[in-house]
Design a protein around this motif. Sequence first.
Motif, PDB file in Angstrom:
ATOM      1  N   ILE A 116       0.857  -1.180   0.000  1.00  0.00           N
ATOM      2  CA  ILE A 116       0.000   0.000   0.000  1.00  0.00           C
ATOM      3  C   ILE A 116       0.894   1.230   0.000  1.00  0.00           C
ATOM      4  O   ILE A 116       1.887   1.303   0.743  1.00  0.00           O
ATOM      5  CB  ILE A 116      -0.970   0.005   1.200  1.00  0.00           C
TER       6      ILE A 116
ATOM      7  N   CYS B 108      -2.042   3.391   6.778  1.00  0.00           N
ATOM      8  CA  CYS B 108      -1.036   2.337   6.948  1.00  0.00           C
ATOM      9  C   CYS B 108      -1.317   1.513   8.205  1.00  0.00           C
ATOM     10  O   CYS B 108      -1.118   0.293   8.214  1.00  0.00           O
ATOM     11  CB  CYS B 108       0.363   2.944   7.014  1.00  0.00           C
TER      12      CYS B 108
ATOM     13  N   ALA C  84      -4.174  -0.771   7.358  1.00  0.00           N
ATOM     14  CA  ALA C  84      -3.687  -1.825   6.452  1.00  0.00           C
ATOM     15  C   ALA C  84      -2.890  -2.880   7.199  1.00  0.00           C
ATOM     16  O   ALA C  84      -2.965  -4.072   6.895  1.00  0.00           O
ATOM     17  CB  ALA C  84      -2.835  -1.199   5.354  1.00  0.00           C
ATOM     18  N   HIS C  85      -2.128  -2.444   8.195  1.00  0.00           N
ATOM     19  CA  HIS C  85      -1.311  -3.368   8.990  1.00  0.00           C
ATOM     20  C   HIS C  85      -2.167  -4.191   9.946  1.00  0.00           C
ATOM     21  O   HIS C  85      -2.034  -5.426  10.019  1.00  0.00           O
ATOM     22  CB  HIS C  85      -0.279  -2.559   9.777  1.00  0.00           C
TER      23      HIS C  85
ATOM     24  N   LYS D 279       4.256  -1.137   3.544  1.00  0.00           N
ATOM     25  CA  LYS D 279       3.433   0.064   3.718  1.00  0.00           C
ATOM     26  C   LYS D 279       4.313   1.303   3.574  1.00  0.00           C
ATOM     27  O   LYS D 279       5.269   1.485   4.327  1.00  0.00           O
ATOM     28  CB  LYS D 279       2.750   0.044   5.095  1.00  0.00           C
TER      29      LYS D 279
END
Length: 458
Positions: free
Chosen positions: A70, A84, A87-88, A96
């Motif tokens: 990403i 981020c 997303a993590h 990221k």
Amino acid sequence: MKIIILGAGQVGSTAAFQLARQEANEVTIVDHNATVLRDLQDRLDVRTVVGHAAYPATLERAGAADADMIIALTSSDEVNMVACSVAHTLFHIGTKIARVRSAEYIATPNLFSPEAIPVDMRISPEQLVAQHIQQLIHYPGSFQVLDFADGRVRLVGVRARRDGLLVNQRIRNLKTHIPNVEVRIAAVYRAGQSVPTDGETLIRENDEVFFIAGRNDIRTVMAEMRKLEPPVRRVVIAGGGNIGLRLASALEQTNNVKVIERDRERAQRISERLAKAIVLHGDAADEELLLEENIDTADVFVAVTNADEANILSAMLAKQLGCKKVMALINRPVYAEMVETGRIDVAISPQQITIGSLLALARRGDMVKVHSLRRGRAEAIEAIAHGNAENSRVVGRTVEQVVLPPGTTMNVIVREDKVMEAHHDTLIRTDDHIIMFLTDRRQVDQVARLFQLPGRFR
């Protein structure tokens, strides 16, 4: 590779173009502006998602569940960092990258880590652009200066002039002129076209010459291409935004710096943050102001406002009034190509400066540096050789035994602390850093595969 790009601005759009059209990745772009996304979808083979970049539902619609990377490039540091984190935490995305501009965030220790804000790589286009301009000022006469091998090796672009020692001579004579310097002519462009380079190639006046050499040998090699210019003393910066402030702060200890800023409040704020630089409130395209500030005695004028047209006009005016060298920050590629053929000495593209940092992570193989050149048509790459003679396509082979695609040259090898020219019979060892030049960046995927090992494909 499946990549999600958050933000369809100038940098995001350039990243999408490179990674989707020219790198053959599966790219999805997220932005809140549906009109911008429709335009990108018409031009590129990408998926688009309209929505808030940090919302879990938006990322899920973008395919975060099976994404490999990403890249958060919105205009908000906070949105990029939160995206981020989401997303993590929710989607376990492996890589990221976030655009983070604020010095307050960047300077805070231990802020970015898997346990805090899980950003693997931070990108600040403003910082990268300021560093790029610093290098050009440090090496007067260059139009491109790029670092490799942690700064031990640099690739420099210069235009050959009549007073250069190697002009109208063959490249092989370079070794006679400077016998104790490891240098490689990586590429020569004549009238915009790449010229095949070998020992018999003749360097002509006005050729664009890219060479690679150790950091301490750059000026010695530049003297072969053109008469060395005196060090830069006086610098005038048009624009006191993030780039202008960073540049003035970096240069004010060694140079006489003036900053011209149109906004009175902004001018007041940056004057309080600078120790030695003089900050002027006014319009950099005002002829009377430039004359009052003796622009004809300035060594460099740099226009870095947020408007391309203002940068172009003020730089052209400064040149007309007698400034020795002028540079302009230009976001639109078509403008950049036009102005470099006229009064402006260097057109600076933020997108091309930034994109290399992204490409190094998105490529197959172990590429630690990627620099985009000539408006994205060429590239300089630093890759690390891994493995052994049995499982590697490069280790245990001489340079001439490595099958390179057309337009690709191995130029320099950095082995531990030693910088070596890559001769045809040079044997490549594991952990060698190999610096290559590609005149045709469409061949980059083939080059990347050379440095992959079985079982490490992604």
